[in-house]
Design an enzyme around this catalytic site. Structure first.
Site, PDB file in Angstrom:
ATOM      1  N   ASN A 191      -9.991   0.187  -0.112  1.00  0.00           N
ATOM      2  CA  ASN A 191      -8.528   0.326  -0.076  1.00  0.00           C
ATOM      3  C   ASN A 191      -7.976  -0.241  -1.392  1.00  0.00           C
ATOM      4  O   ASN A 191      -8.071  -1.448  -1.626  1.00  0.00           O
ATOM      5  CB  ASN A 191      -8.011  -0.440   1.154  1.00  0.00           C
ATOM      6  CG  ASN A 191      -6.502  -0.421   1.292  1.00  0.00           C
ATOM      7  OD1 ASN A 191      -5.776  -0.156   0.341  1.00  0.00           O
ATOM      8  ND2 ASN A 191      -6.024  -0.729   2.486  1.00  0.00           N
ATOM      9  N   CYS A 226       0.802  -1.229   0.000  1.00  0.00           N
ATOM     10  CA  CYS A 226       0.000   0.000   0.000  1.00  0.00           C
ATOM     11  C   CYS A 226       0.834   1.277   0.000  1.00  0.00           C
ATOM     12  O   CYS A 226       0.272   2.362  -0.116  1.00  0.00           O
ATOM     13  CB  CYS A 226      -0.931   0.011   1.198  1.00  0.00           C
ATOM     14  SG  CYS A 226      -2.212  -1.222   1.075  1.00  0.00           S
ATOM     15  N   HIS A 237      -3.138   7.451   3.744  1.00  0.00           N
ATOM     16  CA  HIS A 237      -3.637   6.200   3.143  1.00  0.00           C
ATOM     17  C   HIS A 237      -4.688   5.589   4.070  1.00  0.00           C
ATOM     18  O   HIS A 237      -4.386   5.256   5.223  1.00  0.00           O
ATOM     19  CB  HIS A 237      -2.482   5.210   2.946  1.00  0.00           C
ATOM     20  CG  HIS A 237      -2.966   3.845   2.573  1.00  0.00           C
ATOM     21  ND1 HIS A 237      -3.624   3.587   1.393  1.00  0.00           N
ATOM     22  CD2 HIS A 237      -2.918   2.660   3.231  1.00  0.00           C
ATOM     23  CE1 HIS A 237      -3.948   2.310   1.338  1.00  0.00           C
ATOM     24  NE2 HIS A 237      -3.533   1.718   2.451  1.00  0.00           N
ATOM     25  N   PHE A 283     -10.532  -4.420   0.074  1.00  0.00           N
ATOM     26  CA  PHE A 283      -9.760  -3.934  -1.077  1.00  0.00           C
ATOM     27  C   PHE A 283     -10.623  -3.762  -2.327  1.00  0.00           C
ATOM     28  O   PHE A 283     -11.571  -4.520  -2.570  1.00  0.00           O
ATOM     29  CB  PHE A 283      -8.597  -4.886  -1.367  1.00  0.00           C
ATOM     30  CG  PHE A 283      -7.571  -4.907  -0.266  1.00  0.00           C
ATOM     31  CD1 PHE A 283      -6.764  -3.808  -0.034  1.00  0.00           C
ATOM     32  CD2 PHE A 283      -7.444  -5.999   0.575  1.00  0.00           C
ATOM     33  CE1 PHE A 283      -5.833  -3.800   1.006  1.00  0.00           C
ATOM     34  CE2 PHE A 283      -6.522  -6.011   1.617  1.00  0.00           C
ATOM     35  CZ  PHE A 283      -5.711  -4.902   1.825  1.00  0.00           C
TER      36      PHE A 283
HETATM   37  C1  MLC Z   1     -10.651  -5.772  11.291  1.00  0.00           C
HETATM   38  C2  MLC Z   1     -11.323  -4.622  11.989  1.00  0.00           C
HETATM   39  C3  MLC Z   1     -12.333  -3.971  11.052  1.00  0.00           C
HETATM   40  C4  MLC Z   1     -12.100  -5.168  13.208  1.00  0.00           C
HETATM   41  O1  MLC Z   1     -12.723  -4.088  13.870  1.00  0.00           O
HETATM   42  P1  MLC Z   1     -12.892  -4.109  15.443  1.00  0.00           P
HETATM   43  O2  MLC Z   1     -11.566  -4.415  16.024  1.00  0.00           O
HETATM   44  O3  MLC Z   1     -13.582  -2.845  15.865  1.00  0.00           O
HETATM   45  O4  MLC Z   1     -13.920  -5.255  15.587  1.00  0.00           O
HETATM   46  P2  MLC Z   1     -14.207  -6.270  16.751  1.00  0.00           P
HETATM   47  O5  MLC Z   1     -13.083  -6.391  17.710  1.00  0.00           O
HETATM   48  O6  MLC Z   1     -15.555  -5.923  17.260  1.00  0.00           O
HETATM   49  O7  MLC Z   1     -14.294  -7.634  15.909  1.00  0.00           O
HETATM   50  C5  MLC Z   1     -15.353  -7.906  15.000  1.00  0.00           C
HETATM   51  C6  MLC Z   1     -15.334  -9.410  14.770  1.00  0.00           C
HETATM   52  O8  MLC Z   1     -14.107  -9.760  14.112  1.00  0.00           O
HETATM   53  C7  MLC Z   1     -13.350 -10.647  14.934  1.00  0.00           C
HETATM   54  N1  MLC Z   1     -11.931 -10.322  14.801  1.00  0.00           N
HETATM   55  C8  MLC Z   1     -11.391  -9.097  14.843  1.00  0.00           C
HETATM   56  N2  MLC Z   1     -10.070  -9.162  14.616  1.00  0.00           N
HETATM   57  C9  MLC Z   1      -9.785 -10.471  14.431  1.00  0.00           C
HETATM   58  C10 MLC Z   1      -8.605 -11.198  14.142  1.00  0.00           C
HETATM   59  N3  MLC Z   1      -7.441 -10.561  13.961  1.00  0.00           N
HETATM   60  N4  MLC Z   1      -8.695 -12.540  14.008  1.00  0.00           N
HETATM   61  C11 MLC Z   1      -9.874 -13.182  14.133  1.00  0.00           C
HETATM   62  N5  MLC Z   1     -11.041 -12.545  14.400  1.00  0.00           N
HETATM   63  C12 MLC Z   1     -10.989 -11.214  14.545  1.00  0.00           C
HETATM   64  C13 MLC Z   1     -13.868 -10.430  16.345  1.00  0.00           C
HETATM   65  O9  MLC Z   1     -13.682 -11.575  17.150  1.00  0.00           O
HETATM   66  C14 MLC Z   1     -15.370 -10.199  16.072  1.00  0.00           C
HETATM   67  O10 MLC Z   1     -16.017 -11.414  15.793  1.00  0.00           O
HETATM   68  P3  MLC Z   1     -17.536 -11.713  16.236  1.00  0.00           P
HETATM   69  O11 MLC Z   1     -18.379 -10.650  15.555  1.00  0.00           O
HETATM   70  O12 MLC Z   1     -17.795 -13.081  15.723  1.00  0.00           O
HETATM   71  O13 MLC Z   1     -17.555 -11.567  17.711  1.00  0.00           O
HETATM   72  C15 MLC Z   1     -10.306  -3.563  12.509  1.00  0.00           C
HETATM   73  O14 MLC Z   1      -9.514  -4.138  13.545  1.00  0.00           O
HETATM   74  C16 MLC Z   1      -9.412  -3.035  11.442  1.00  0.00           C
HETATM   75  O15 MLC Z   1      -9.869  -2.278  10.561  1.00  0.00           O
HETATM   76  N6  MLC Z   1      -8.115  -3.347  11.523  1.00  0.00           N
HETATM   77  C17 MLC Z   1      -7.127  -2.846  10.569  1.00  0.00           C
HETATM   78  C18 MLC Z   1      -7.254  -3.493   9.216  1.00  0.00           C
HETATM   79  C19 MLC Z   1      -5.942  -3.409   8.461  1.00  0.00           C
HETATM   80  O16 MLC Z   1      -4.951  -3.953   8.938  1.00  0.00           O
HETATM   81  N7  MLC Z   1      -5.884  -2.703   7.361  1.00  0.00           N
HETATM   82  C20 MLC Z   1      -4.672  -2.545   6.640  1.00  0.00           C
HETATM   83  C21 MLC Z   1      -4.849  -3.094   5.311  1.00  0.00           C
HETATM   84  S1  MLC Z   1      -3.311  -3.331   4.584  1.00  0.00           S
HETATM   85  C22 MLC Z   1      -2.786  -1.833   4.087  1.00  0.00           C
HETATM   86  O17 MLC Z   1      -3.494  -0.877   4.030  1.00  0.00           O
HETATM   87  C23 MLC Z   1      -1.375  -1.773   3.692  1.00  0.00           C
HETATM   88  C24 MLC Z   1      -0.890  -2.843   2.736  1.00  0.00           C
HETATM   89  O18 MLC Z   1      -1.587  -3.786   2.419  1.00  0.00           O
HETATM   90  O19 MLC Z   1       0.258  -2.740   2.274  1.00  0.00           O
END
Ligand code: MLC
Length: 401
Positions: A345, A171, A312, A222
């Site tokens: 994204n 990214c 980003h 994405f």
């Molecule tokens: C994934 C998220 C939307 C989750 O949001 P929240 O943390 O608020 O949600 P939450 O804790 O209520 O979790 C919602 C549900 O997902 C589950 N859950 C959350 N994280 C988890 C994980 N890592 N593994 C397994 N399960 C997971 C929870 O148990 C719950 O399940 P249940 O509902 O069953 O109880 C957020 O953490 C997020 O946006 N993280 C960053 C994403 C990211 O890394 N983006 C970068 C992309 S890469 C980039 O941009 C750069 C590149 O690629 O180069």
């Protein structure tokens, strides 16, 4: 008597004459997306139907819950249900589907890249043959000759255009390409650099799988798109206009974060991992240090809310974290949030869409008499790598056609 030979210039004089007088600037921006638009609330139905997975009701429920948290309202995708029906091997990561995926992106990525580039060149106002350098980046492909080569006939570039192809930068690819373009423009008098980023998430497409959280993120976050920017120093008045002067560019690695985002080519497309809980924390813990490292050497001591921001939008959790750490006013990351909401994204392409959205917003603020002059571009990607660029807005924020 023969004439006195002119004195041969020194190496330093030649070196000086080869260089631009002023800073590189963004001269034009163009963007493009595939025609197939998928609203986020319809995506789970599309995805589970297209992958013959409607019986996985609990997993579909989880997809729906997490998709709502990503900050995405709609995305554009090259792959349609029809394309997926023709390629059942794309639903199964154990199947050997890499060749078929590469065949599709080999044509589709350059076409999308050309669409965005034509818009940027048209806004720039000079002929495509005046482009001297081409910097192209994508994660969606692995071909030689690559997208850069295909763009020569598609855009009518000179055969002597100096090409650089950057594959697999995640990214931060858009920022890496812009950083390179800045150096090329400032070090080659008269250079006009076309930066092109293009991505298709087809390389990541797979059916749903219990216990694979990153797959859920891959499918829900994405989107596909292309962005192009013309970069050059010393704009030729009255044809060219600097939108943003590119003041400085930096890249740094966040310590001990090497496993947070990984990506590699497999027989089934792309594999890899995103530590979704760690990524926002790593970024939040390091963002202020990266900003100070970029701004302090320049003597720019502005408060965070006095700057404009092009960040980003990795997901809304990442933007929320940055908002909290920097205590930004709500509108500061509005361009990033809008692009995430409307397009998802798009890897390195995303930052070009954010710059395009930002110049529209700055133009409106200029009209109202209060646009910030200085701003920051920040992008993140595997490494974890943080790219930072300091920009200066020029007051020429006309929007693309
Ligand atoms: C994934 C998220 C939307 C989750 O949001 P929240 O943390 O608020 O949600 P939450 O804790 O209520 O979790 C919602 C549900 O997902 C589950 N859950 C959350 N994280 C988890 C994980 N890592 N593994 C397994 N399960 C997971 C929870 O148990 C719950 O399940 P249940 O509902 O069953 O109880 C957020 O953490 C997020 O946006 N993280 C960053 C994403 C990211 O890394 N983006 C970068 C992309 S890469 C980039 O941009 C750069 C590149 O690629 O180069």
């Amino acid at each position: 008597m023969g004439s006195v030979p002119a004195a041969t210039p020194s190496v330093r004089e030649i070196w000086r004459a080869q260089r631009a007088d002023g800073p590189a600037a963004v001269l034009a921006i163009g963007t493009a997306n595939p025609a197939h638009c998928v609203p986020q609330d319809e995506f789970p139905d599309f995805y589970f139907r297209a992958t013959n997975s409607d019986h996985l009701t609990a997993l579909k429920g989880k997809f729906k819950r997490v998709f709502q948290k990503l900050g995405v309202e709609k995305r554009y995708l090259h792959h349609t249900e029809e394309l997926l029906r023709a390629h059942p091997e794309f639903l199964d990561d154990e199947a050997a589907s890499l060749d078929a995926r590469l065949d599709i992106v080999a044509t589709a990525v350059p076409e999308l890249a050309a669409e965005a580039s034509k818009k940027a060149i048209s806004e720039w106002g000079r002929p495509a043959a005046d482009i001297t350098h081409l910097v192209v980046t994508t994660n969606s492909g692995a071909h030689i000759p690559g997208v850069d080569f295909r763009l020569i006939p598609l855009l009518g570039l000179r055969p002597s255009v100096r090409r650089t192809m950057l594959y697999l930068n995640g990214c931060f690819a858009g920022s890496a390409a812009l950083r390179l373009a800045k150096d090329l423009a400032e070090n080659n008098r008269g250079a006009r650099v076309l930066v092109v980023c293009a991505e298709l998430t087809l390389m990541l497409f797979n059916g749903p799988k219990e216990g694979s959280f990153e797959r859920l993120i891959h499918q829900g976050l994405f989107g596909d798109g292309a962005g192009a920017v013309v970069v050059g120093a010393d704009p030729l008045s009255p044809v060219e206009h600097a939108l943003f002067e590119m003041v400085s560019a930096a890249q740094t690695v966040i310590p001990d974060s090497g496993d947070a985002i990984t990506m590699h080519i497999t027989k089934g497309g792309f594999g890899g991992n995103i530590s979704t809980r760690d990524v926002p924390v790593f970024i939040g813990d390091n963002v202020e240090r990266c900003l100070h490292d970029s701004l302090e050497p320049l003597g720019i001591g502005a408060k965070w809310n006095d700057l404009f921001w092009a960040v980003h939008p990795g997901s809304s959790a990442i933007l929320d974290r940055i908002d909290t750490v920097l205590q930004l006013e709500p509108e500061k990351l509005a361009a990033s949030r809008r692009v995430l909401s409307d397009y998802g994204n798009m890897f390195g392409v995303t930052i070009i869409f954010v710059l395009d959205e930002l110049r529209r917003r700055l133009r409106e603020q200029e009209g109202a008499g209060g646009a910030p002059e200085w701003g920051v571009v920040m992008t993140f990607g595997p490494g974890l790598t943080v790219e930072t660029m300091v920009l200066h807005a020029t007051g020429h924020m006309h929007a693309s056609p």
